[in-house]
Design an enzyme around this catalytic site. Sequence first.
Site, mmCIF file in Angstrom:
data_model
loop_
_atom_site.group_PDB
_atom_site.id
_atom_site.type_symbol
_atom_site.label_atom_id
_atom_site.label_comp_id
_atom_site.label_asym_id
_atom_site.label_seq_id
_atom_site.Cartn_x
_atom_site.Cartn_y
_atom_site.Cartn_z
ATOM 1 N N SER A 121 3.538 -6.112 -0.638
ATOM 2 C CA SER A 121 2.288 -6.612 -1.224
ATOM 3 C C SER A 121 2.602 -7.766 -2.185
ATOM 4 O O SER A 121 1.715 -8.544 -2.550
ATOM 5 C CB SER A 121 1.526 -5.496 -1.960
ATOM 6 O OG SER A 121 2.379 -4.829 -2.867
ATOM 7 N N GLU A 147 -1.637 5.756 4.011
ATOM 8 C CA GLU A 147 -2.551 4.707 3.525
ATOM 9 C C GLU A 147 -3.856 4.725 4.316
ATOM 10 O O GLU A 147 -3.855 4.692 5.561
ATOM 11 C CB GLU A 147 -1.872 3.327 3.644
ATOM 12 C CG GLU A 147 -2.796 2.199 3.170
ATOM 13 C CD GLU A 147 -2.085 0.884 2.871
ATOM 14 O OE1 GLU A 147 -0.843 0.821 2.928
ATOM 15 O OE2 GLU A 147 -2.804 -0.090 2.570
HETATM 16 O O1 KIV Z 1 3.381 -3.182 -0.189
HETATM 17 C C1 KIV Z 1 2.882 -2.269 -0.867
HETATM 18 O O2 KIV Z 1 2.577 -2.440 -2.061
HETATM 19 C C2 KIV Z 1 2.660 -0.990 -0.207
HETATM 20 C C3 KIV Z 1 1.916 0.071 -0.939
HETATM 21 C C4 KIV Z 1 0.523 -0.329 -1.190
HETATM 22 C C5 KIV Z 1 2.034 1.393 -0.299
HETATM 23 O O3 KIV Z 1 3.074 -0.820 0.898
#
Ligand code: KIV
Length: 263
Positions: free
Chosen positions: A44, A181
């Site tokens: 992310s 998720e």
């Molecule tokens: O990339 C991320 O932050 C994630 C989480 C939201 C589980 O995969």
Amino acid sequence: MKWTATKIKALKAKQKIAVLTAYDTLTGSLVDAADIPMVLVGDSLGMTVLGYETTLPVSMDEMLHHTAAVSRGVANALIVADMPFMSYQPSVEMGLENAGRFLKEAHADAVKIEGGALRTELVEALVENGIPVLGHIGLTPQSIKQMGGYAVQGKTSEQARELMDDAMAIEQAGAFALVLECVPAELAQMISSALTIPTIGIGAGAGCDGQVLVFTDLLGISDKPVPKFVKKYADLNPIISGALSAYKAEVEAGSFPTDEQTY
Ligand code: KIV
């Protein structure tokens, strides 16, 4: 106390597990100072920090750079590095080599990979070679082009059965915990009860063994809309914007610095 994958796994049914993402030394040290036992250097990163539209462009070099930065701010939390798109999908050998780089070069304690039964061979190879694995099923953002959008997964009985099978397969392969998720709460609860490893939910209801949120979402730092599953524990965006505007205004008016800030 330094958290290990084994200690996190042992929390199942004893204590709910808080997990938060971090992207650099500052955010890593804030998460660690809050005694949060697991920090995820999520891909992310691509959207929260690097300005990409999706997680797909995030590279190994970017993930290694940011994971190493987080590790310099964390003393106790388990550091999980998210393996970026195409760093493990092409082959088990490639996944093993890239996962190893996170531990050797960036001081991660574990890696996260997306996918269910399809990834069992990789999970087994990683665990056999001493690399703890956090699984991730349900909405898997690296498959966004295939899924067609950020929708809740497992709504039909067939999809729900598939997700349950995926969860069992990842546990069987040796993962120490599993991210769920955007899965209906009832299904997440059933998966959590069926597994002996902790489930870490994001948009998967209160029946999971733990929860994970994105650092910038939790603190309300971004001005972008957040998904329904986010709770903003602070609303920092207007506070930060206000402080920056006040600084600009004072510099332009000549009222900063005063004698107090002057040698
Ligand atoms: O990339 C991320 O932050 C994630 C989480 C939201 C589980 O995969």
